[in-house]
Design a protein around this motif. Structure first.
Motif, short mmCIF file in Angstrom:
data_model
loop_
_atom_site.label_atom_id
_atom_site.label_comp_id
_atom_site.label_asym_id
_atom_site.label_seq_id
_atom_site.Cartn_x
_atom_site.Cartn_y
_atom_site.Cartn_z
N GLN A 1 -7.13 -3.51 -16.97
CA GLN A 1 -7.22 -3.85 -15.55
C GLN A 1 -5.84 -3.99 -14.91
N ASP B 1 0.85 -1.19 0.00
CA ASP B 1 0.00 0.00 0.00
C ASP B 1 0.88 1.24 0.00
N SER C 1 -6.39 -4.48 -11.17
CA SER C 1 -7.16 -3.43 -10.50
C SER C 1 -8.03 -4.02 -9.41
N GLY C 2 -7.96 -3.46 -8.22
CA GLY C 2 -8.75 -3.92 -7.09
C GLY C 2 -8.13 -5.07 -6.33
N SER C 3 -6.95 -5.53 -6.77
CA SER C 3 -6.28 -6.64 -6.10
C SER C 3 -5.03 -6.14 -5.41
N MET C 4 -4.61 -6.84 -4.35
CA MET C 4 -3.38 -6.50 -3.65
C MET C 4 -2.23 -7.42 -4.05
N ARG D 1 -0.24 -5.09 -10.70
CA ARG D 1 -1.29 -5.88 -10.05
C ARG D 1 -2.60 -5.59 -10.78
N GLU E 1 -2.70 -2.62 -13.38
CA GLU E 1 -2.24 -1.40 -12.71
C GLU E 1 -0.73 -1.49 -12.45
#
Length: 220
Positions: free
Chosen positions: A205, A107, A171-174, A169, A207
Motif C-alpha cells: 500500500q 498531485d 495508496s489512496g491517501s494524499m 504516501r 506508494e
C-alpha cells in the motif's frame, strides 16, 4: 537529449502543450514553431529563450565564449548536460526551474503553472518539484541530515531503491511522508534519519511519489 529541441519537445509532451499553443504564446505562426522543432530553421536567441520560458525551462545564460572553427548553427549539449552551444558559437549554462509545492494535496497530474519556482542544474527524468522539509524526523546527529526548512528536489522519474531518500504516501491517501527506503530481511522499511523516530514497514500500500535527488538550504 543533446539538443534544445529535444528538451522543449519533452516538456511540451509533459505539459500537453501543442505547437499551436506555443506559437500563440510567443506570437509567431504554428509553421514557424514546426520548422524550429524539426530543426529546419534556427530561431534567434531571444525567441529561443521565449520558447524555453513558455515550457517551464529557464532562459539560456552565457557563461563564456567558445567559438568553433565552423559555426554549426545548432544549439546542442556537449560534455556537461547543463551546458549548450548556441548558433552564435557561444556556450550557455542551462538551468531548470521546478515548482515549490505544498505537502498537502500533492498531485503530480496537475502541477500548478503559477507556483513559485526554484532553479537547479538538475535535469529531471520525470515531473519534478521542490518541497520544504517540515519537522525533525530527517535530522540526523551524524552523517546525512536533512533538517527542517531545507528545500528538497523530488524527481518522480527516478526508480526507488533501498538507500534512497523518498517521498511516499499510502495508496489512496494524499498525506505524504519523507523517509529513507531501506531493506532488511527481505522486507522494505521507511526509516527516519533521526534515530528517535521508529521505522515503519513499507507494504504494497506504500506508494513512492518520487526520489529526493537534491537538497538546499535557503536563508531568505
Amino acid at each position: 537529449m543533446d539538443k534544445w529541441t529535444d528538451l522543449v519537445k519533452a516538456r511540451m509532451r509533459e505539459l500537453k502543450v501543442t505547437q499551436e499553443n506555443l506559437a500563440e504564446r510567443i506570437g509567431v505562426t504554428q509553421g514557424a514553431v514546426g520548422h524550429w522543432l524539426r530543426e529546419e530553421r534556427e530561431p534567434k536567441l531571444r525567441v529561443l529563450n521565449q520558447i524555453l520560458v513558455e515550457v517551464g525551462l529557464p532562459p539560456l545564460q552565457m557563461v563564456f565564449p567558445a567559438r568553433t572553427a565552423e559555426d554549426s548553427g545548432t544549439y546542442s549539449v556537449s560534455g556537461n548536460p547543463t551546458t549548450v552551444t548556441g548558433a552564435d558559437g557561444l556556450q550557455h549554462e542551462l538551468y531548470f526551474r521546478y515548482p515549490v509545492l505544498s505537502w498537502t494535496g500533492l498531485d503530480l497530474g496537475s502541477l500548478p503553472a503559477d507556483a513559485v519556482r526554484q532553479s537547479t542544474d538538475y535535469q529531471a527524468q520525470g515531473p519534478a518539484f521542490w518541497l520544504r522539509v517540515e519537522g525533525d524526523a530527517m535530522t540526523a546527529p551524524l552523517g546525512v541530515s536533512v533538517p527542517e526548512g531545507m528545500l528538497i528536489l523530488v524527481d518522480s522519474g527516478v526508480a526507488a531503491a533501498p538507500g534512497k531518500l523518498v517521498i511516499v504516501r499510502a495508496s489512496g491517501s494524499m498525506a505524504t511522508t519523507f523517509r529513507q527506503l531501506i531493506e532488511e530481511g527481505g522486507q522494505r522499511y521507511l526509516k527516519p534519519l533521526n534515530p528517535t523516530y521508529p521505522k515503519t514497514l513499507c507494504t504494497e500500500q506504500c506508494e513512492v511519489v518520487g526520489v529526493v535527488v537534491q537538497a538546499l538550504m535557503k536563508f531568505l
